[in-house]
Motif scaffolding. Sequence first.
Motif, PDB file in Angstrom:
ATOM      1  N   ASP A 136      50.281  41.805  50.142  1.00  0.00           N
ATOM      2  CA  ASP A 136      49.187  42.330  50.969  1.00  0.00           C
ATOM      3  C   ASP A 136      47.830  42.091  50.305  1.00  0.00           C
ATOM      4  O   ASP A 136      46.851  41.733  50.967  1.00  0.00           O
ATOM      5  N   THR A 137      47.781  42.296  48.989  1.00  0.00           N
ATOM      6  CA  THR A 137      46.528  42.096  48.252  1.00  0.00           C
ATOM      7  C   THR A 137      46.102  40.638  48.308  1.00  0.00           C
ATOM      8  O   THR A 137      44.925  40.334  48.558  1.00  0.00           O
ATOM      9  N   LYS A 138      47.045  39.738  48.087  1.00  0.00           N
ATOM     10  CA  LYS A 138      46.721  38.298  48.144  1.00  0.00           C
ATOM     11  C   LYS A 138      46.213  37.912  49.530  1.00  0.00           C
ATOM     12  O   LYS A 138      45.203  37.201  49.663  1.00  0.00           O
ATOM     13  N   SER A 142      42.220  36.982  49.798  1.00  0.00           N
ATOM     14  CA  SER A 142      41.978  35.535  49.858  1.00  0.00           C
ATOM     15  C   SER A 142      40.993  35.172  50.971  1.00  0.00           C
ATOM     16  O   SER A 142      40.462  34.062  50.995  1.00  0.00           O
ATOM     17  N   GLN A 143      40.698  36.115  51.863  1.00  0.00           N
ATOM     18  CA  GLN A 143      39.723  35.837  52.921  1.00  0.00           C
ATOM     19  C   GLN A 143      38.301  35.704  52.368  1.00  0.00           C
ATOM     20  O   GLN A 143      37.424  35.168  53.027  1.00  0.00           O
ATOM     21  N   SER A 149      44.298  33.893  40.660  1.00  0.00           N
ATOM     22  CA  SER A 149      45.434  34.756  40.324  1.00  0.00           C
ATOM     23  C   SER A 149      45.166  36.192  40.758  1.00  0.00           C
ATOM     24  O   SER A 149      44.017  36.599  40.939  1.00  0.00           O
ATOM     25  N   VAL A 150      46.264  36.939  40.933  1.00  0.00           N
ATOM     26  CA  VAL A 150      46.220  38.374  41.204  1.00  0.00           C
ATOM     27  C   VAL A 150      47.152  39.024  40.195  1.00  0.00           C
ATOM     28  O   VAL A 150      48.315  38.649  40.085  1.00  0.00           O
ATOM     29  N   ILE A 151      46.619  39.985  39.456  1.00  0.00           N
ATOM     30  CA  ILE A 151      47.428  40.673  38.445  1.00  0.00           C
ATOM     31  C   ILE A 151      47.401  42.166  38.746  1.00  0.00           C
ATOM     32  O   ILE A 151      46.327  42.765  38.898  1.00  0.00           O
ATOM     33  N   ILE A 152      48.597  42.752  38.835  1.00  0.00           N
ATOM     34  CA  ILE A 152      48.737  44.188  39.041  1.00  0.00           C
ATOM     35  C   ILE A 152      49.648  44.716  37.929  1.00  0.00           C
ATOM     36  O   ILE A 152      50.875  44.673  38.053  1.00  0.00           O
ATOM     37  N   LYS A 174      31.484  37.846  46.954  1.00  0.00           N
ATOM     38  CA  LYS A 174      31.839  38.074  48.367  1.00  0.00           C
ATOM     39  C   LYS A 174      32.928  39.130  48.478  1.00  0.00           C
ATOM     40  O   LYS A 174      32.917  39.953  49.390  1.00  0.00           O
ATOM     41  N   ALA A 175      33.887  39.096  47.556  1.00  0.00           N
ATOM     42  CA  ALA A 175      34.977  40.075  47.579  1.00  0.00           C
ATOM     43  C   ALA A 175      34.444  41.483  47.367  1.00  0.00           C
ATOM     44  O   ALA A 175      34.812  42.412  48.093  1.00  0.00           O
ATOM     45  N   ILE A 176      33.566  41.655  46.390  1.00  0.00           N
ATOM     46  CA  ILE A 176      33.014  42.987  46.130  1.00  0.00           C
ATOM     47  C   ILE A 176      32.226  43.476  47.342  1.00  0.00           C
ATOM     48  O   ILE A 176      32.361  44.619  47.761  1.00  0.00           O
ATOM     49  N   ALA A 177      31.428  42.596  47.927  1.00  0.00           N
ATOM     50  CA  ALA A 177      30.654  42.987  49.115  1.00  0.00           C
ATOM     51  C   ALA A 177      31.580  43.300  50.286  1.00  0.00           C
ATOM     52  O   ALA A 177      31.380  44.273  51.006  1.00  0.00           O
TER      53      ALA A 177
END
Length: 194
Positions: A136-138, A142-143, A149-152, A174-177
């Motif tokens: 779900d996070t990826k 990714s939008q 990479s994604v690390i959890i 862009k992700a933070i915004a």
Amino acid sequence: MLTDFLGKALQQVGLTIMPGNPINTCRVNGKFAFIELRTVREAENALNLNNIPFMGAMLRVGRPSKYTGKVTPHGNWEDILAKYMSGELTLPQQAGGAPAAPAPLASASSCVVELKHMLTHDDLRDDTEYEEIMEDTKDECSQFGALKSVIIPRSGPGVTKIFLEYLTKEDAAKAIAGLAGRTFDGRKGIFLFV
């Protein structure tokens, strides 16, 4: 450093009324900092920086406790970013009618974004649920740009945090915004550059 960061944030989202950093002075006193802006209007606009992430903390921005002037309605950083990204908030016009170029956000200093307050220890215990969270996070993140990479982490100092590594600093910004103001199971997420 605080003067530069807050000044660039105000310029980035169009809350200044003329070019340049609107902050005249910054005085740090223990756990507090006091900034003085060049105009009353920009001082009112600066109240919208409340909850802006800075060096791993969310800054509380407000009037001094002994302030007796008029109360100015304002939003939080998440609200302002959402309005800016949707086009509701526009940059001030330069002489000649051209929009002023946005100053880059000082916080856009990394390709890695840290997401906090999204997960609990219980979320990470079950392998199936962990894999669903990862997918779900990826998909969701990714939008905003190409994810490297994604690390959890499921244990250690980073447990319950999510780390997103983008190919560019611009995609990380862009992700933070784009994630600003989102909640997860009733918890408000915090998104920071690492």
